[in-house]
Design an enzyme around this catalytic site. Structure first.
Site, PDB file in Angstrom:
ATOM      1  N   ASP A 152       0.841  -1.196   0.000  1.00  0.00           N
ATOM      2  CA  ASP A 152       0.000   0.000   0.000  1.00  0.00           C
ATOM      3  C   ASP A 152       0.876   1.246   0.000  1.00  0.00           C
ATOM      4  O   ASP A 152       1.930   1.272   0.632  1.00  0.00           O
ATOM      5  CB  ASP A 152      -0.909  -0.004   1.229  1.00  0.00           C
ATOM      6  CG  ASP A 152      -2.102   0.922   1.095  1.00  0.00           C
ATOM      7  OD1 ASP A 152      -2.280   1.484   0.006  1.00  0.00           O
ATOM      8  OD2 ASP A 152      -2.854   1.061   2.064  1.00  0.00           O
ATOM      9  N   HIS A 221      -8.336  -1.109  -9.432  1.00  0.00           N
ATOM     10  CA  HIS A 221      -8.278  -0.101  -8.369  1.00  0.00           C
ATOM     11  C   HIS A 221      -7.217   0.945  -8.681  1.00  0.00           C
ATOM     12  O   HIS A 221      -7.451   2.155  -8.506  1.00  0.00           O
ATOM     13  CB  HIS A 221      -7.972  -0.802  -7.040  1.00  0.00           C
ATOM     14  CG  HIS A 221      -7.812   0.123  -5.881  1.00  0.00           C
ATOM     15  ND1 HIS A 221      -8.849   0.847  -5.342  1.00  0.00           N
ATOM     16  CD2 HIS A 221      -6.701   0.457  -5.148  1.00  0.00           C
ATOM     17  CE1 HIS A 221      -8.411   1.582  -4.320  1.00  0.00           C
ATOM     18  NE2 HIS A 221      -7.112   1.362  -4.195  1.00  0.00           N
TER      19      HIS A 221
END
Length: 352
Positions: A152, A221
């Site tokens: 992330d 995404h």
């Protein structure tokens, strides 16, 4: 790009490096609690120094941000030009709710005990004057991965690009050095996610799970979170997301926090995710991750905290909150189908 002037306002530690521990406190200010809140805001830098002094390796920092509905109750004078309540989004399948929040305290350190100690001091000072909306204790998970197993924060800008993407400049000189902040708490359905083959997970995210290499997946995404300006330059935000959870309560999540020079960039990313674009009806990660909170704040500069504006007069405090800039189920006029923003240069675009 020209260098920042030496007398530019000193920002709060928005650009501090990612840490291994964090606490997020979201509070609403009770009626009559404005005075104690102002006192705490003025004392916060000193409190941070006091708790961090004995552990310099702990890298303790705290960024405080203020919501639209309480701004006029705390300060006289102008308000940040783009500060407004979080825009709730209702898409064909998923919803991004708007939830209460007047204050956000984002505490970071390499040790959770330092975050805990400062959070306890903040709550002790404000108890009886605020209502706790949400408290999340985040942690670094493995090699900077979320609980879904993917790295992330890969696309975070660095150096000068981070400053340009994150801090308000001369477009709003009264609040230069500040940053707009959007937070959302996501809960993951890990059994359903882990039942997917790794290749299917990678198509949803748009990255290889093991190597973190980006894939060419238009409906992923990653793709839906790519936003450009009118000149085709990518617009970036600074994410400091943290995993959180409680295995005993079957709770697994990601606390999303995005700092940006304008909230419009983050809002367009969320519109792409929840309302879709030309490539996808929605972000497929939402089939496994549910947003349960959503709030927008402004983190003023450190100089602002060192010299707070006067408290408002009764007439100022009763001014209505500016309206939400667009409806919750439609993108605003001027946003193209590919998710680009018609805001031109404004020194906001950054190189990838």
């Amino acid at each position: 790009m020209t260098a920042e002037p030496s007398d530019a306002p000193e920002p709060q530690p928005v650009l501090s490096p990612l840490t291994t521990a964090a606490i997020f406190l979201v509070l609403t200010v009770d009626e009559g609690g404005e005075g104690p809140v102002r006192d705490l805001l003025a004392d916060l830098p000193g409190l941070r120094r006091s708790y961090g002094f004995g552990s310099p390796d702990g890298a303790l920092s705290c960024v405080v941000s203020i919501g639209s509905r309480v701004w006029g109750r705390l300060f006289d004078g102008p308000r940040p030009a783009e500060l407004h309540p979080f825009v709730e989004l209702t898409g064909p399948r998923h919803r991004a709710p708007a939830t209460p929040g007047d204050l956000l305290f984002h505490l970071r350190a390499t040790r959770q005990d330092l975050c805990f100690a400062l959070a306890a001091e903040i709550m002790d000072r404000l108890r009886g004057h605020v209502t706790l909306v949400d408290e999340v204790q985040g942690f670094k998970y493995r090699d900077v991965r979320d609980l879904m197993g993917f790295v992330d924060g890969t696309e975070n800008p660095e150096g000068r690009a981070a400053t340009t993407a994150t801090l308000v400049g001369d477009e709003d000189p009264d609040f230069a050095g500040g940053s707009y902040v959007i937070v959302q708490k996501y809960l993951h359905d890990l059994p359903a996610w882990n039942a997917l083959p790794v290749e299917a997970q990678e198509k949803v995210i748009g990255r290889r799970k093991l190597t973190n290499v980006e894939l060419d997946e238009p409906a992923s995404h990653v793709s839906l979170n790519t936003v450009t300006d009118a000149d085709g330059e990518e617009l970036q935000i600074l994410r400091d997301n943290m995993p959180f959870g409680s295995p005993g309560h079957d709770e697994f999540g990601t606390y999303f926090i995005g700092y940006a020079r304008t909230p419009e960039v983050t809002e367009q990313m969320l519109r792409n995710m929840f309302l879709g674009n030309a490539d996808a009806s929605h972000d497929r990660i939402l089939d496994f991750s549910t947003a349960v909170t959503g709030t927008l704040f402004f983190a003023p500069s450190g100089d602002f905290l060192d010299d707070l504006p006067d408290p408002p007069s009764s007439a100022t405090a009763e001014r209505p909150v500016p309206p939400v800039p667009h409806t919750r189920s439609e993108a605003p006029a001027g946003v193209s189908a590919d998710g680009s923003l018609g805001i031109g240069d404004l020194n906001r675009s950054t190189a990838k």
